[in-house]
Design a protein around this motif. Structure first.
Motif, short mmCIF file in Angstrom:
data_model
loop_
_atom_site.label_atom_id
_atom_site.label_comp_id
_atom_site.label_asym_id
_atom_site.label_seq_id
_atom_site.Cartn_x
_atom_site.Cartn_y
_atom_site.Cartn_z
N ARG A 284 -0.21 7.95 4.32
CA ARG A 284 1.14 7.52 3.90
C ARG A 284 1.07 6.70 2.62
O ARG A 284 1.93 6.84 1.73
CB ARG A 284 1.80 6.71 5.02
CG ARG A 284 2.34 7.57 6.16
CD ARG A 284 3.16 6.74 7.13
NE ARG A 284 2.32 5.83 7.88
CZ ARG A 284 1.80 6.10 9.07
NH1 ARG A 284 2.04 7.27 9.64
NH2 ARG A 284 1.06 5.22 9.71
N SER A 285 0.07 5.84 2.50
CA SER A 285 -0.05 4.99 1.31
C SER A 285 -0.31 5.81 0.06
O SER A 285 0.26 5.56 -1.01
CB SER A 285 -1.14 3.94 1.51
OG SER A 285 -0.82 3.07 2.58
N TYR A 286 -1.19 6.81 0.17
CA TYR A 286 -1.47 7.67 -0.99
C TYR A 286 -0.27 8.55 -1.32
O TYR A 286 0.01 8.81 -2.50
CB TYR A 286 -2.71 8.51 -0.74
CG TYR A 286 -3.97 7.81 -1.17
CD1 TYR A 286 -4.34 7.74 -2.51
CD2 TYR A 286 -4.81 7.20 -0.23
CE1 TYR A 286 -5.50 7.09 -2.91
CE2 TYR A 286 -5.97 6.56 -0.62
CZ TYR A 286 -6.31 6.51 -1.97
OH TYR A 286 -7.46 5.85 -2.36
N ALA A 287 0.45 9.01 -0.30
CA ALA A 287 1.64 9.81 -0.55
C ALA A 287 2.72 8.98 -1.26
O ALA A 287 3.40 9.47 -2.18
CB ALA A 287 2.20 10.35 0.77
N SER A 288 2.85 7.71 -0.87
CA SER A 288 3.81 6.83 -1.52
C SER A 288 3.41 6.58 -2.97
O SER A 288 4.26 6.54 -3.87
CB SER A 288 3.88 5.51 -0.76
OG SER A 288 4.73 4.59 -1.40
N LEU A 289 2.11 6.41 -3.22
CA LEU A 289 1.62 6.20 -4.58
C LEU A 289 1.90 7.41 -5.46
O LEU A 289 2.30 7.28 -6.62
CB LEU A 289 0.11 5.92 -4.54
CG LEU A 289 -0.57 5.65 -5.88
CD1 LEU A 289 -0.05 4.37 -6.51
CD2 LEU A 289 -2.09 5.57 -5.69
N ALA A 290 1.73 8.61 -4.89
CA ALA A 290 1.95 9.83 -5.67
C ALA A 290 3.41 10.03 -6.01
O ALA A 290 3.74 10.68 -7.02
CB ALA A 290 1.43 11.04 -4.87
N SER A 291 4.32 9.48 -5.19
CA SER A 291 5.74 9.70 -5.42
C SER A 291 6.36 8.71 -6.40
O SER A 291 7.51 8.85 -6.79
CB SER A 291 6.51 9.61 -4.08
OG SER A 291 6.42 8.30 -3.54
N THR A 292 5.58 7.68 -6.78
CA THR A 292 6.13 6.67 -7.71
C THR A 292 5.88 7.06 -9.16
O THR A 292 5.02 7.88 -9.45
CB THR A 292 5.48 5.30 -7.42
OG1 THR A 292 4.05 5.40 -7.56
CG2 THR A 292 5.84 4.83 -6.04
#
Length: 292
Positions: A284-292
């Motif tokens: 989830r943390s990496y997915a959030s980073l990719a979406s920013t």
């Protein structure tokens, strides 16, 4: 005496050897032997006859395995149907470059979703962490996946592929990479690490005669030196570099080297709820980073 020791004993008797059991439970053969030794010390009796070339289970070992087989099956069934809170303690290993970049969002996710789960975080390089995982000292690790793909005895979950980038002092204008290498000292990321060797190999191809002025043990140290105007370097793109450090970041193009960041655990722990909590927090943390 740990419950895992009984699981290991059961695996030895089911598979017929320490080596096969190690493959099944995702440990090294030496870690399996150590668990058996601890169990024998707890019982005060041997579980295997070691007088011959092959260690043979004693009647006690077979009796113990038969008696706990039902309990093991019951616990496994209960674990799979449980919808309760994730509790207990888990030990996580991470490489140094993830400590500041990813651990805050990962641990925040764990704290919010699993307030009864305690996490101990250990730092090391990827090779050290893999050895600790195989020895049963870690429950999971976030590290650089070996270029070979990594041991099939482990469960791998890829998180992010990080390209290497060139970094230079922020006031270097439009100077090219080749020009910057000629003008500035070369700051080498630790060549005892795989990522450092990749960076050194790239420099050698770019400017064979160039030698590093300083070699530093962390990406953060390299970035601080570059920000202070003390040189240039090639490092993995671990996050929004230019938002944190006053450096100029230059892409190395479509053929840039890269490294794969992955979460890894023993195959036998792939559906362990505590380990899954860590793995999902990273995803989830990496997915959030990719979406920013």
């Amino acid at each position: 005496m740990k419950f895992e020791f009984l699981i290991t004993l059961d695996a030895i008797l089911r598979h017929g050897s320490f080596a096969a059991a190690a493959e099944d439970v995702g440990l090294t053969p030496s870690a399996v032997s150590l668990q058996v030794k601890r169990l024998e010390e707890y019982l005060g009796q041997p579980l295997f006859d070691r007088s011959g070339r092959i260690a043979r289970p004693t009647p006690l070992a077979r009796e113990l395995s038969e008696n706990v087989r039902g309990a093991l099956d019951a616990v496994e069934a209960a674990r799979h149907r449980s919808t309760g809170a994730v509790t207990g303690r888990v030990v996580l290993g991470t490489i140094r470059s993830l400590q500041s970049a990813m651990m805050p969002p990962v641990l925040r996710d764990v704290a919010e979703r699993h307030p009864a789960l305690s996490v101990r975080v250990i730092q090391g390089d990827s090779t050290e962490l893999l050895n600790q995982l195989k020895a049963g000292e870690l429950d999971g690790a976030a590290l650089v996946r070996p270029t070979s793909g990594g041991s099939s005895r482990l469960a791998w979950h890829d998180l992010q592929r990080q390209p290497f980038v060139f970094v230079a002092p922020h006031d270097t204008g439009n100077a090219t990479v080749a020009e910057l290498v000629k003008r500035h000292n070369w700051l080498q990321f630790d060549t005892s690490l795989t990522s450092g060797r990749v960076a050194a190999s790239y420099l050698h191809r770019l400017a064979p005669a160039t030698r590093p002025k300083f070699e530093l043990e962390s990406i953060e140290a390299v970035l601080s030196m570059v920000s202070a105007g003390l040189g240039v370097s090639v490092i993995p793109q671990v996050g929004p570099i230019t938002e944190i450090h006053r450096v100029r970041q230059i892409s190395l193009g479509k053929n840039a080297p890269s490294r794969q960041i992955s979460f890894v655990c023993r195959a036998s722990d792939a559906d362990n709820r505590r380990v899954m909590a860590l793995r999902d927090a990273f995803k989830r943390s990496y997915a959030s980073l990719a979406s920013t």
